[in-house]
Design an enzyme around this catalytic site. Sequence first.
Site, PDB file in Angstrom:
ATOM      1  N   GLU A  18       9.411  -3.497  10.405  1.00  0.00           N
ATOM      2  CA  GLU A  18       9.692  -2.188   9.809  1.00  0.00           C
ATOM      3  C   GLU A  18      10.173  -1.205  10.875  1.00  0.00           C
ATOM      4  OE1 GLU A  18       6.726  -0.665   7.130  1.00  0.00           O
ATOM      5  OE2 GLU A  18       7.794   1.252   6.902  1.00  0.00           O
ATOM      6  N   ASP A  41       0.837  -1.198   0.000  1.00  0.00           N
ATOM      7  CA  ASP A  41       0.000   0.000   0.000  1.00  0.00           C
ATOM      8  C   ASP A  41       0.879   1.258   0.000  1.00  0.00           C
ATOM      9  OD1 ASP A  41       0.855  -0.013   2.605  1.00  0.00           O
ATOM     10  OD2 ASP A  41      -1.140  -0.049   3.513  1.00  0.00           O
ATOM     11  N   SER A  42       2.206   1.083  -0.020  1.00  0.00           N
ATOM     12  CA  SER A  42       3.123   2.194  -0.315  1.00  0.00           C
ATOM     13  C   SER A  42       2.763   2.781  -1.683  1.00  0.00           C
ATOM     14  CB  SER A  42       4.577   1.719  -0.302  1.00  0.00           C
ATOM     15  OG  SER A  42       4.726   0.560  -1.090  1.00  0.00           O
TER      16      SER A  42
END
Length: 285
Positions: free
Chosen positions: A184, A46-47
């Site tokens: 992340e 979804d970046s």
Amino acid sequence: MSKPVTVRTFLNMKQAGQKIAMVTAYDYPTAKLLEESGVHALLVGDSLGMVVQGMHTTLPVTLEDILYHTSIVSRAVTRPLVVADMPFLTNQVSVEETLKNAGRLMSVGGAHAVKMEGGAEVAESVYRLVQAGIPVMAHVGLTPQSVHALGGFSVQGRKKPEVEKMLDDVTSLEQAGAFSVVLEMVPAEVAEAVTARLTIPTIGIGAGAGCDGQVLVFHDMMGFTSGYIPKHNKRYANLADTIVQAARSYVEEVQSGAFPGPDQTVYLKPDEHAELQPLLKGEPL
Ligand code: KIV
């Protein structure tokens, strides 16, 4: 051609100490080139919202967006594992809805697995998806869909309660059946401890070299953006400069008349020319 990468390949690679390389992809030609490069997995992340759609966060990305891009990427490749991201609120409302949404990413989008942000609170959904035959990549640490709750895109896991929660989260996710977990923006020492604790591979982004694999956002690693570049990114190319230079040359050549040249021009064959001669000369029909 080597065999398709599967979730089993991920586990085998961890056991054999081989590192996994994953890159994001959103379109057909890029996915094809990345496959040629030998990457093991493509993430339709979804970046997309931030590097392709020009949004400030990933929150506006919809299931339809990811579905559309996943179907393009999965059509392009035969070897890498194609992982589709579950966008904001597509896996938070209920287990049933999560299952339905993930199912569409697999059946309509052609994904081989889905990625889901969240810790122990999503473990039940992970379990149900895995029972339904949908492999799940978990995602902890900085979870960009929670950027407002976290107070920004900042490193996660610097303090004891955060690290304890992260260790509990990844344990629950592994027990629920996740086949891997993205870490992340986690300090390297913490990422190493998480990696040692799990039998499933960890895929790091801004989490140091101790993870079982790495993932980068295509536009960031290729220098194909004029926006914010995260500190953990490494630029392997400078596509932005290449594109601007090329487009500048095009503008100059259009203006000077150098483009199109003879090689880019279609001419009449001699017999066509002879037949059209009067018209070309402007004689009446
Ligand atoms: O959306 C994405 O690209 C991601 C990666 C940064 C892991 O979630």
